[in-house]
Scaffold this motif. Structure first.
Motif, mmCIF file in Angstrom:
data_model
loop_
_atom_site.group_PDB
_atom_site.id
_atom_site.type_symbol
_atom_site.label_atom_id
_atom_site.label_comp_id
_atom_site.label_asym_id
_atom_site.label_seq_id
_atom_site.Cartn_x
_atom_site.Cartn_y
_atom_site.Cartn_z
ATOM 1 N N CYS A 21 0.813 -1.217 0.000
ATOM 2 C CA CYS A 21 0.000 0.000 0.000
ATOM 3 C C CYS A 21 0.845 1.266 0.000
ATOM 4 O O CYS A 21 0.342 2.345 -0.331
ATOM 5 C CB CYS A 21 -0.932 0.009 1.214
ATOM 6 N N GLY A 141 -4.994 0.755 2.434
ATOM 7 C CA GLY A 141 -6.158 0.209 1.751
ATOM 8 C C GLY A 141 -5.957 -1.218 1.285
ATOM 9 O O GLY A 141 -5.682 -1.464 0.109
ATOM 10 N N VAL A 241 -5.393 7.873 2.990
ATOM 11 C CA VAL A 241 -5.561 6.506 2.508
ATOM 12 C C VAL A 241 -4.459 6.212 1.496
ATOM 13 O O VAL A 241 -4.284 6.951 0.524
ATOM 14 C CB VAL A 241 -6.940 6.298 1.856
ATOM 15 N N VAL A 262 -9.596 -1.267 5.594
ATOM 16 C CA VAL A 262 -8.299 -0.619 5.736
ATOM 17 C C VAL A 262 -7.638 -1.086 7.025
ATOM 18 O O VAL A 262 -8.295 -1.584 7.950
ATOM 19 C CB VAL A 262 -8.423 0.919 5.742
#
Length: 288
Positions: A21, A141, A241, A262
């Motif tokens: 991520c 995420g 995010v 998440v």
């Protein structure tokens, strides 16, 4: 130096998912060894507690690694990101070895929600009492989707409050009140799974839906990989995010909705080091 990664995930596979991520994904143990070696050589020391030094390495892209080091052993590793403060936390307290729980307050000091997260300064928390203040909250995420706008999200199964199974007929009280059926979550909504159940089993996963304020593609200097960092407004606070660039196609535009599962990481810049000294540059010998 021995590497035994325990914080945040139980296996290298889990760590890799979170690492993807922020553009730091590795393919095998050799890749993990190289990544840890790079991080240790350029890490900043945040403090020390219980014989463990807490180090933070940051790539120019903002990708971060928080490492716990005892002697020549890497005891834990936590992926994070250099986000901006967007949440006001209170009563931050550790509920198990990895996770803290905190109240999220609005501008008037009223509680709007709670969250469970892994904290960059977890080891540096005071032994008694709680802390709080402006915090950076990062959402990795691990399983999210980007929707074009509120309407697209509302029409999707992703907005359903339940598990997507056939909900059946609306209960009488729902019909009486004129509420929508089946029940759906708003484009700015949040459920932190770790605040429910037994504290010792709490984990830092949450269901987060939020409206994108801005987003950009980032390139990690040490890997050449890309990720997307999106500033998102959800229920009661703002969060950064982070997700793999190939998971989104185009960079999400302002007004789109990011929704899904998440992994939450928080940072409280106001937490002082456990040994009472300011963070400083760290040098550690490297041995195989």
């Amino acid at each position: 130096m021995e590497r035994r990664l325990t914080a945040g995930t139980a296996t290298v596979t889990g760590v890799t998912s979170n690492l993807d991520c922020i553009g730091l994904g590795v393919d095998d143990h050799a890749g993990m060894d190289r990544l840890v070696s790079i991080a240790l050589r350029g890490a900043e020391r945040l403090g020390q507690a219980g014989g463990v030094s807490v180090l933070r390495w940051q790539d120019p892209s903002g990708a971060r690694l928080i490492l716990g080091v005892r002697g020549n052993e890497v005891t834990d590793l936590l992926p994070s990101y250099a986000g901006e403060p967007g949440a006001r936390l209170a009563n931050v307290r550790a509920v198990n070895e990895d996770v803290v729980v905190a109240d999220v307050l609005d501008e008037d000091g009223q509680q709007v929600t709670m969250l469970a997260a892994e904290l960059e300064q977890r080891r540096l928390l005071p032994a008694t009492g709680t802390v709080g203040g402006p915090a950076c909250v990062v959402a990795l995420g691990v399983d999210v989707t980007v929707w074009a706008d509120d309407d697209a999200f509302a029409a999707s199964d992703a907005s359903l409050l339940g598990d997507g199974d056939e909900p059946g007929e609306a209960p009488p009280h729902v019909v009486e009140q004129g509420w929508p059926w089946p029940p759906r979550m708003a484009a700015e909504s949040f459920i932190s799974y770790g605040v429910f159940g037994e504290p010792e089993q709490a984990r830092a996963y949450a269901r987060l839906n939020g409206r994108v304020l801005r987003a950009q593609r980032k390139t990690v200097a040490v890997t050449g990989r890309e990720f997307v960092a999106a500033r998102v407004r959800t229920a009661g606070f703002e969060v950064d995010v982070c997700l793999p660039a190939d998971a989104t196609g185009e960079v999400p535009r302002a007004g789109s909705v990011i929704a899904g599962t998440v992994f939450l990481v928080a940072s409280l810049p106001g937490v002082v080091t456990a040994d009472g000294s300011p963070g400083k540059r760290s040098w550690l010998p490297w041995r195989r």
